[in-house]
Design an enzyme around this catalytic site. Structure first.
Site, PDB file in Angstrom:
ATOM      1  CD  GLU A   1      26.151  57.609  41.179  1.00 41.74           C
ATOM      2  OE1 GLU A   1      26.336  56.395  41.407  1.00 41.74           O
ATOM      3  OE2 GLU A   1      25.839  58.433  42.064  1.00 41.74           O
TER       4      GLU A   1
ATOM      5  CB  SER B   1     -36.614  61.665  16.347  1.00 42.17           C
ATOM      6  OG  SER B   1     -37.772  61.896  17.120  1.00 42.17           O
TER       7      SER B   1
END
Length: 710
Positions: A87, A346
Site C-alpha cells: 500500500e 423428590s
C-alpha cells in the site's frame, strides 16, 4: 490564452471553494490517536472470570466483525512489511501525500494506462476516520479528494508514523464483514496478528486492494508481494492456501468458550460494558468435563442434555454455570437448562419436612406410615407409590426422607396443606406458576415446574440456616430475609447428610456418600423425563440436572445414576484442599438418645427442636391394631385411581397380610403373605383364607380409570 487562464481560474475557484470549506470543517474535527483508540468499538466482547481469565466471547455487532485493538508490538513483522509493500512503500519518507506517486498516477490516467494507486496509508486512514470522506462506489468527488490530501498532511503533523500505522491496521476493511487485521487473521487463519508468517501476511495484504477477489487472484497478488521481498520461493502452493483460508471464513473467537449461556445472561443484564464475572474458569471447565463424561457413560439410555450450577453459600455468587452439554452432545445446545423450568421430583421433599418440623407437626424420629394410601385431591383420589414400588411400613421421618419414600412425604404434605406448602416454596424463590391447590397433594413430590437455578438457591437457603437471598446476578436484589426456622433447617440438613439414613434405597457406598460433610437429595420427575441432584457443603451449593431438552423420557436413569456422579465429582474437586465441615447446631436444638419400640429402627442420637424431644418412639394403638389385622393392604373401602401416564407395570396393586390363600371376587389368586395384581376397574371383594379354608378377613375396594393390559 488569457481566456483559457481565466477559465481555469474560474473552475479552480468553483472546485476549491467547497473543498476548502470542507477541509476547514473536517480539520477541526480530526480526532486524536488516543480518542481513536479509546473509541474503538468491537463487535465481540470477552467475559472474564473472577481472576481475569477470558471464559467466553460474545458477538454484539452482526454487521461487522471488529476485535479488540492491537498495538504494533502485537503484529508480526512479516505482516507490517507486506502491508507497506502493498500500500505505501515510501510511508516513512512522505508527510501524508506521496507526490511522486500522485504525479505518476496522474500521468498514467492521462494516457489511460494502469498503475498502482497514489493513496497513502495516511490518506486511506483519513477516509476511515471521517465518514464524509469514506470512499463511495462511484469514487470521491474533486472536493473530497482535495480534503483527503489536506487532512492527510494534518494527520501526519498531529500523529506519529507508528500511530498512523497502528490505527490503519485496526481500522482497515478486509474481506466481507472483517474490519482490521485482528479479525481477518482470526477468521482466515485462526491466528492472532502476531502469529502470521510471511505467506499468510502476503495473502492478507493482497486483500487490501480487492477484498472480495477470487482465491486465484489473491494468491497471484500475494506472490508478487513475496517476490518484491525476495521470498519468491514461498509462492508454491499459495492458491490452495488462499482457497482454504477464504472458504474458512468465520473462525472461533479468541480464548476458551466455556460459558455461552451465562455470558448472554450477563450481557442482557449489564449490556456491552460487561467484563468481569463471578465465574471460576477452572471450576467451569471441570463442571463441563464431568457433565460430558457422565453423558458419555449414559450412552444408550436416551439422554443427551445436562446442566450444572455452583453457588457460593455466603455471597450467592455464581461460580459455575453450565447451561447445556453443548454441540456434539445435545440437539439443542442453545437452550439454557439452568433457567428452563421442569418438574423437580423428590428434590422438593426437604422443604416439606422442614416446614412440618418448624410447625411441630413431626420430629425427625416421628413414625410415618409407608403403606398404600389414597389421598383425596380436587381432581380425584391420588395413589402415590415409591420409586422402587415397595412399601416399608412404619418408618421414621429421617428414614423416609433419606430413602426418598413418596407415601410418607405425601402424608406430611397433607398435614401442611397444599397452599401453605406452595407459599413456603415461593418464599424460597421457586416462583410456582400456579397456586398450591392446583397441584394438590402431588406438590410434595415435585409436580410443579422450577428452574435449576431457583432450586439450587433454595438449597442454599437451607445451607444458610433458613436465610434467603437472591443469587448474586447483575441487577439482583441482595437483601437477605429469614424464610425458615434455623432449628428446623439444621435438622433437615442433618437428615440429608446422613448416609446411614438412605442406606435402604441407595446403599452405603452410593455417589451420595462424601468424605466430608454434605447434605444432598436426588429427584426424578414423572416418566423419568428429568433427573436431579442438588446439595451443599459448608461453602458451596451444587445443582445438577440430566435429561433431554426435548422432554423425551430417559431409559432407566435415576437421580443416583444420572446426575449424582456429576454432583459428587464437583464436591470432591471443590474440597480437594479442605474438607467440608458440618454446621454447628443453632440455639433451640438439642440432641437426645432415642429408642424405637419393637426395634423398628436402631437406637440413635437424634436432633430435636426444644420441647419436641422424644426419648422413646412407639407405635400408636391404631398402628398396633392395623398390624394385627389379617389383611394389611388394601384397607376396607379403599378407592384406587389409575393414572394413564404411568406405565402399567408401575401401577400393580400389592396385597399384603398374613400368609394364607387369597381370593378376589370369588376366584383364587394365589397363596402367601403378599401378591401383586394388575388392577381392573370396578368394585372388588378381597378375601384372605387360612390353609384350612377358614375366612380370616375380607375387604372391599374400588378401582377407577382405564383398564391396564396384563
Amino acid at each position: 490564452m488569457r481566456l483559457r487562464r481565466r477559465g481555469w481560474a474560474c473552475w479552480g475557484q468553483v472546485l476549491l471553494a467547497p473543498a476548502l470549506a470542507c477541509v476547514m470543517q473536517l480539520a477541526q474535527a480530526l480526532p486524536s490517536f488516543e480518542a481513536t483508540r479509546s473509541g474503538h468499538k468491537v463487535s465481540d466482547i470477552a467475559l472474564l472470570d473472577r481472576e481475569g481469565v477470558p471464559i467466553q466471547t460474545l458477538r454484539l455487532d452482526k454487521q461487522q466483525r471488529v476485535l479488540p485493538w492491537v498495538s504494533l508490538a502485537e503484529v508480526s513483522p512479516a505482516l507490517l512489511r507486506a502491508m507497506l509493500y502493498s500500500e505505501d512503500r515510501r510511508f516513512y519518507e512522505h508527510s501524508g501525500v506521496d507526490w511522486s506517486a500522485v504525479a505518476s498516477s496522474a500521468w498514467a490516467n492521462l494516457w489511460n494506462s494502469r498503475t498502482r494507486g497514489a493513496s497513502t496509508l495516511s490518506m486511506q486512514l483519513v477516509g476511515l476516520l471521517e465518514q464524509d470522506l469514506a470512499r463511495p462506489r462511484e469514487g470521491r468527488s474533486p472536493a473530497q479528494k482535495v480534503s483527503q490530501l489536506w487532512l492527510a498532511g494534518r494527520l501526519e503533523a498531529q500523529w506519529s508514523k507508528a500511530q498512523i500505522l497502528e490505527a490503519y491496521l485496526n481500522r482497515v476493511p478486509l474481506r466481507g464483514d472483517l474490519i482490521g487485521v485482528p479479525a481477518a487473521a482470526l477468521a482466515l487463519f485462526d491466528k492472532s496478528p502476531a502469529g502470521l508468517d510471511a505467506r499468510e501476511a502476503a495473502l492478507l495484504a493482497a486483500l487490501l486492494r480487492a477484498p472480495n477477489a477470487k482465491p486465484a487472484l489473491v494468491a497471484q497478488r500475494a506472490c508478487v508481494l513475496l517476490q518484491v521481498q525476495g521470498l519468491g520461493k514461498d509462492c508454491a502452493g499459495l492458491e490452495p492456501q488462499a482457497q482454504a483460508a477464504l472458504q474458512r471464513r468465520g473462525g472461533m473467537p479468541p480464548g476458551e468458550q466455556l460459558a455461552p449461556h451465562y455470558a448472554r445472561l450477563v450481557l442482557r443484564r449489564e449490556g456491552p460494558n460487561a467484563q468481569r464475572s463471578s465465574l471460576s474458569a477452572a471450576l467451569q471447565r471441570q463442571a463441563l468435563a464431568l457433565l460430558r463424561q457422565q453423558l458419555g457413560e449414559l450412552q444408550g439410555h436416551q439422554v443427551e442434555d445436562g446442566a450444572v450450577i455452583v453457588l457460593d453459600n455466603a455471597s450467592g455468587a455464581v461460580l459455575a454455570w453450565v447451561g447445556s452439554s453443548g454441540s456434539g452432545f445435545s440437539d439443542a445446545p442453545e437452550v439454557d437448562a439452568v433457567l428452563a423450568r421442569r418438574q423437580p421430583g423428590s428434590t422438593l421433599k426437604p422443604f416439606v419436612y422442614e416446614l412440618a418440623l418448624e410447625r411441630r407437626l413431626i420430629t425427625a424420629a416421628s413414625l410415618l406410615d409407608d403403606s398404600p394410601a389414597q389421598i383425596q385431591t380436587g381432581n380425584g383420589l391420588y395413589l402415590p407409590q415409591n420409586y422402587d414400588k415397595r412399601f416399608r411400613g412404619w418408618v421414621s421421618a429421617r428414614t423416609a426422607l433419606g430413602n426418598s419414600l413418596n407415601v410418607p412425604a405425601v402424608r406430611v404434605g397433607a398435614m401442611l396443606g397444599a397452599d401453605p406448602l406452595a407459599e413456603r416454596l415461593n418464599a424460597l424463590g421457586l416462583k410456582l406458576a400456579e397456586p398450591g391447590g392446583y397441584y394438590g397433594a402431588a406438590l410434595a413430590l415435585g409436580s410443579a415446574d422450577v428452574s435449576l437455578l431457583a432450586l439450587a438457591n433454595a438449597y442454599r437457603t437451607l445451607a444458610n440456616g433458613g436465610v434467603y437471598s437472591a443469587v448474586a446476578l447483575p441487577g439482583a436484589e441482595p437483601a437477605r430475609r429469614r424464610v425458615a426456622e434455623a432449628g428446623a433447617s439444621f435438622i433437615v440438613t442433618q437428615m440429608l447428610a446422613d448416609n446411614n439414613a438412605r442406606a435402604l434405597t441407595f446403599g452405603l457406598d452410593s455417589a451420595l456418600a462424601t468424605s466430608g460433610f454434605a447434605a444432598v437429595k436426588t429427584g426424578t420427575s414423572k416418566d423419568m423425563r428429568d433427573n436431579w441432584c442438588v446439595g451443599f457443603s459448608d461453602r458451596f451449593t451444587v445443582g445438577v440436572w440430566v435429561g433431554n431438552a426435548s422432554g423425551e423420557a430417559m431409559h432407566q436413569v435415576s437421580g443416583v445414576s444420572g446426575a449424582a456422579p456429576v454432583w459428587a465429582g464437583l464436591m470432591r474437586w471443590l474440597h480437594r484442599d479442605r474438607p467440608s465441615r458440618p454446621p454447628l447446631p443453632p440455639a433451640g436444638v438439642l440432641a437426645l438418645k432415642t429408642q424405637f419400640e419393637a426395634a423398628r429402627e436402631a437406637d440413635r442420637m437424634e436432633w430435636f427442636l426444644a420441647g419436641s424431644e422424644l426419648a422413646r418412639v412407639q407405635a400408636t394403638a391404631e398402628v398396633q391394631s392395623l398390624a394385627a389385622q389379617g389383611i394389611k393392604s388394601p384397607r376396607d373401602g379403599s378407592v384406587y385411581a389409575l393414572d394413564p401416564d404411568i406405565p402399567p407395570r408401575a401401577q400393580r396393586l400389592r396385597f399384603e397380610g398374613e400368609a394364607g390363600v387369597w381370593q378376589l371376587d370369588g376366584r383364587r389368586l394365589g397363596q402367601g403373605a403378599a401378591l401383586s395384581w394388575a388392577p381392573m376397574p370396578g368394585r372388588h371383594e378381597l378375601r384372605l383364607l387360612s390353609d384350612s379354608g377358614k375366612l380370616i378377613q375380607s375387604v372391599r375396594f374400588e378401582v377407577r380409570g382405564a383398564s391396564l393390559r396384563r
